[in-house]
Design an enzyme around this catalytic site. Structure first.
Site, PDB file in Angstrom:
ATOM      1  CG  HIS A 143      33.990 -33.601 -24.797  1.00 47.80           C
ATOM      2  ND1 HIS A 143      34.600 -34.127 -26.034  1.00 47.80           N
ATOM      3  CD2 HIS A 143      34.766 -35.281 -24.468  1.00 47.80           C
ATOM      4  CE1 HIS A 143      35.484 -35.062 -26.337  1.00 47.80           C
ATOM      5  NE2 HIS A 143      35.766 -35.705 -25.466  1.00 47.80           N
ATOM      6  CD  GLU A 144      35.746 -35.204 -21.090  1.00 50.07           C
ATOM      7  OE1 GLU A 144      36.386 -34.972 -20.857  1.00 50.07           O
ATOM      8  OE2 GLU A 144      35.554 -36.380 -21.185  1.00 50.07           O
ATOM      9  CG  HIS A 147      33.376 -39.613 -23.678  1.00 43.54           C
ATOM     10  ND1 HIS A 147      33.283 -39.742 -25.143  1.00 43.54           N
ATOM     11  CD2 HIS A 147      33.885 -38.673 -23.470  1.00 43.54           C
ATOM     12  CE1 HIS A 147      34.004 -39.413 -25.422  1.00 43.54           C
ATOM     13  NE2 HIS A 147      34.598 -38.776 -24.719  1.00 43.54           N
ATOM     14  CE1 TYR A 158      38.884 -42.857 -26.083  1.00 45.15           C
ATOM     15  CE2 TYR A 158      36.582 -42.029 -26.640  1.00 45.15           C
ATOM     16  CZ  TYR A 158      38.268 -42.117 -26.355  1.00 45.15           C
ATOM     17  OH  TYR A 158      38.128 -40.155 -25.834  1.00 45.15           O
ATOM     18  CD  GLU A 167      36.349 -38.266 -28.455  1.00 45.49           C
ATOM     19  OE1 GLU A 167      37.144 -36.854 -28.029  1.00 45.49           O
ATOM     20  OE2 GLU A 167      36.575 -38.749 -26.761  1.00 45.49           O
ATOM     21  CD  GLU A 178      31.125 -23.744 -26.562  1.00 46.15           C
ATOM     22  OE1 GLU A 178      30.982 -22.793 -27.152  1.00 46.15           O
ATOM     23  OE2 GLU A 178      32.544 -24.150 -25.590  1.00 46.15           O
ATOM     24  CG  ASP A 186      33.493 -21.807 -29.218  1.00 46.86           C
ATOM     25  OD1 ASP A 186      33.714 -20.245 -28.732  1.00 46.86           O
ATOM     26  OD2 ASP A 186      33.138 -22.945 -29.322  1.00 46.86           O
ATOM     27  CB  THR A 195      46.974 -21.693 -25.211  1.00 44.49           C
ATOM     28  OG1 THR A 195      45.394 -21.146 -26.027  1.00 44.49           O
ATOM     29  CG2 THR A 195      47.362 -22.861 -26.091  1.00 44.49           C
ATOM     30  CG  ASP A 201      44.816 -20.460 -29.241  1.00 46.49           C
ATOM     31  OD1 ASP A 201      46.209 -21.490 -28.968  1.00 46.49           O
ATOM     32  OD2 ASP A 201      44.318 -20.602 -28.714  1.00 46.49           O
ATOM     33  CG  ASP A 227      43.240 -40.830 -30.810  1.00 47.17           C
ATOM     34  OD1 ASP A 227      43.362 -40.999 -29.074  1.00 47.17           O
ATOM     35  OD2 ASP A 227      42.510 -39.824 -31.067  1.00 47.17           O
ATOM     36  CG  HIS A 232      40.789 -37.762 -28.818  1.00 45.61           C
ATOM     37  ND1 HIS A 232      41.697 -39.217 -28.110  1.00 45.61           N
ATOM     38  CD2 HIS A 232      40.052 -37.348 -28.220  1.00 45.61           C
ATOM     39  CE1 HIS A 232      40.894 -39.336 -27.069  1.00 45.61           C
ATOM     40  NE2 HIS A 232      39.785 -37.680 -27.025  1.00 45.61           N
TER      41      HIS A 232
HETATM   42  C1  LIG Z   1      37.911 -32.299 -23.853  1.00 43.68           C
HETATM   43  C2  LIG Z   1      38.966 -32.102 -24.508  1.00 43.68           C
HETATM   44  C3  LIG Z   1      39.463 -30.147 -24.102  1.00 43.68           C
HETATM   45  C4  LIG Z   1      40.373 -32.473 -24.565  1.00 43.68           C
HETATM   46  C5  LIG Z   1      41.304 -32.026 -24.614  1.00 43.68           C
HETATM   47  C6  LIG Z   1      43.216 -33.389 -24.286  1.00 43.68           C
HETATM   48  C7  LIG Z   1      43.587 -32.618 -23.777  1.00 43.68           C
HETATM   49  N1  LIG Z   1      45.316 -33.768 -24.525  1.00 43.68           N
HETATM   50  C8  LIG Z   1      46.428 -34.555 -24.066  1.00 43.68           C
HETATM   51  C9  LIG Z   1      47.169 -32.723 -24.358  1.00 43.68           C
HETATM   52  C10 LIG Z   1      48.097 -32.147 -23.727  1.00 43.68           C
HETATM   53  C11 LIG Z   1      48.675 -30.569 -24.092  1.00 43.68           C
HETATM   54  C12 LIG Z   1      48.748 -30.918 -26.017  1.00 43.68           C
HETATM   55  C13 LIG Z   1      49.728 -29.939 -26.455  1.00 43.68           C
HETATM   56  O1  LIG Z   1      49.624 -30.224 -27.915  1.00 43.68           O
HETATM   57  O2  LIG Z   1      50.171 -29.456 -25.917  1.00 43.68           O
HETATM   58  C14 LIG Z   1      48.003 -31.973 -26.060  1.00 43.68           C
HETATM   59  C15 LIG Z   1      47.532 -32.756 -25.736  1.00 43.68           C
HETATM   60  N2  LIG Z   1      44.426 -34.520 -25.279  1.00 43.68           N
HETATM   61  N3  LIG Z   1      43.015 -33.964 -25.450  1.00 43.68           N
HETATM   62  C16 LIG Z   1      40.274 -34.596 -24.496  1.00 43.68           C
HETATM   63  O3  LIG Z   1      40.043 -34.396 -26.045  1.00 43.68           O
HETATM   64  N4  LIG Z   1      40.005 -35.203 -23.952  1.00 43.68           N
HETATM   65  C17 LIG Z   1      40.147 -36.399 -23.913  1.00 43.68           C
HETATM   66  C18 LIG Z   1      40.850 -37.754 -22.915  1.00 43.68           C
HETATM   67  C19 LIG Z   1      40.988 -39.065 -23.250  1.00 43.68           C
HETATM   68  C20 LIG Z   1      41.633 -39.728 -22.347  1.00 43.68           C
HETATM   69  C21 LIG Z   1      41.342 -41.481 -22.278  1.00 43.68           C
HETATM   70  N5  LIG Z   1      39.926 -41.495 -22.308  1.00 43.68           N
HETATM   71  C22 LIG Z   1      38.722 -36.973 -23.762  1.00 43.68           C
HETATM   72  O4  LIG Z   1      38.224 -36.403 -23.212  1.00 43.68           O
HETATM   73  O5  LIG Z   1      38.469 -37.723 -24.915  1.00 43.68           O
HETATM   74 CA   LIG Z   2      44.287 -19.607 -25.970  1.00 42.57          CA
HETATM   75 CA   LIG Z   3      33.148 -23.799 -27.845  1.00 39.82          CA
HETATM   76 ZN   LIG Z   4      36.075 -37.455 -25.441  1.00 41.88          ZN
END
Ligand SMILES: CC(C)[C@H](Cc1cn(Cc2ccc(C(=O)O)cc2)nn1)C(=O)N[C@@H](CCCCN)C(=O)O
Ligand SMILES: [Ca+2]
Ligand SMILES: [Ca+2]
Ligand SMILES: [Zn+2]
Ligand SMILES: O=C[C@H](O)[C@@H](O)[C@H](O)[C@H](O)CO
Length: 317
Positions: A143-144, A147, A158, A167, A178, A186, A195, A201, A227, A232
């Site tokens: 995913h990263e 980007h 973005y 995204e 995967e 999946d 978690t 989950d 967001d 996202h």
């Molecule tokens: C890749 C994926 C595993 C990761 C997941 C993620 C994690 N978070 C912070 C976060 C952490 C915990 C919770 C909670 O419900 O407890 C919610 C959000 N937000 N997104 C994700 O999606 N990261 C973003 C980070 C974006 C940063 C700004 N450009 C991305 O790469 O797009």
């Molecule tokens: Ca889990």
């Molecule tokens: Ca997966």
């Molecule tokens: Zn992302």
């Protein structure tokens, strides 16, 4: 560093053993792979937030300590993502010119996230409850890194629909990695690291975005400003279309004939690198994907028809 390539072995975040390339320079061994493009380099931020920290250094080639696990997966999985883009699409790193793949682990303290910052992939350790070390998820790493590919190709802004498309493309290729490597595949995102004490989950779902509160139809899109305009959140709409395109199914009474993951990936890769631009909207994305499918499989192909069906199913014309 300058040195000689050697084989390393280590334990990943989930306790699995894997091998990777290292460079021996003097008395030390570094997480530096000189066999892929201009290199795959993995760094240690040492729980600070200055980037990139220091190139990962070891006194031997066996990385089996708890502190090593995040680095082992960041390094090994980045190599797998490099190989996927090279072998499947002939793309030599994210810039198609062998750019060094930089990954940083142990970023911050209990940091529950991972991101591409325009220069490197950055992974937190998680707090151990919400997330474990985020580099432990192959879909997260792909995913990263995707980007970075998008940034160098369509450069989708973005924000709003172009951002949600950005995204979704990252979630799509995270998932395709995967399947390509047959690593517990999946249509979920982050399931391996989200978690750790709760099995089954995930953070997002492509097969059912609504399972985690994201929309699965354009009529249900988020129209707020949070967001970055829901990048996202509204990604769920394109994720669902991609899932239907690959697997098939009936969604809101619209039936889609699946064409498989590989062809779905070819169509999205060609659209993202040939037809999408920075401001591409969902509707424009549909047109670009139809054109990409026509280029690849013919204007009257099942694949073209399935792209149209998939976007009809999620309400994007
Ligand atoms: C890749 C994926 C595993 C990761 C997941 C993620 C994690 N978070 C912070 C976060 C952490 C915990 C919770 C909670 O419900 O407890 C919610 C959000 N937000 N997104 C994700 O999606 N990261 C973003 C980070 C974006 C940063 C700004 N450009 C991305 O790469 O797009
Ligand atoms: Ca889990
Ligand atoms: Ca997966
Ligand atoms: Zn992302
Ligand atoms: O920022 C406000 C915009 O309206 C944005 O929220 C879009 O409506 C949304 O991203 C739909 O894709």
């Amino acid at each position: 560093v300058v040195g000689t390539t050697v084989n390393g072995t280590g334990t990943g975040v989930l306790g699995d053993t894997k091998s990777f390339k290292m460079v021996k320079s003097g008395a030390y061994y570094y997480l530096q792979d000189d066999t892929r493009g201009k290199g795959v380099h993995t760094f240690d931020a040492k729980n600070r937030t200055s980037l990139p920290g220091t190139l990962w250094r070891s006194t031997d080639t066996l990385l089996d300590a708890a502190y090593d696990r995040a680095a082992v997966d960041a390094h090994a999985y980045a190599s797998q993502v490099y190989d996927y883009y090279k072998d499947v699409f002939g793309r030599n790193s994210f810039d198609n010119n062998g750019a060094i793949l930089k990954s940083v682990v142990h970023y911050g303290r209990n940091y529950n996230n991972a991101f591409w910052d325009g220069t490197q992939m950055v992974y937190g350790d998680g707090d151990g409850t919400t997330f474990t070390s985020l580099s432990g998820g192959l879909d997260v790493i792909a995913h990263e890194l995707t980007h970075a590919v998008t940034e160098r190709t369509s450069n989708l802004i973005y924000r709003n629909e172009s951002g949600a498309l950005n995204e979704s493309i990252s979630d799509i290729f995270g998932t395709l990695l995967e399947f390509h490597t047959n690593n517990n595949p999946d249509y979920l995102i982050g399931e391996d690291i989200y978690t750790p004490n709760t099995p089954g989950d995930a953070f997002r779902s492509m097969s059912d975005p609504t399972a985690y509160g994201d929309p699965d139809h354009y009529s249900k899109r988020f129209t707020g400003t949070g967001d970055n305009g829901g990048v996202h959140i509204n990604s769920g709409i394109i994720n669902k279309a991609a899932y239907l395109l690959a697997v098939g199914g009936t969604h809101y009474n619209v039936s889609v004939t699946g064409i498989g993951n590989e062809k779905m990936g070819q169509i999205f890769y060609r659209a993202n690198t040939t037809y999408f631009t920075a401001s591409t909207t969902f509707s424009q994305a549909r047109a670009g994907l139809v054109q990409a499918a026509a280029d690849l499989f013919g204007a009257n192909s099942q694949e073209v028809n399935s792209v149209k069906q998939a976007f009809n199913a999620v309400g994007v014309q």
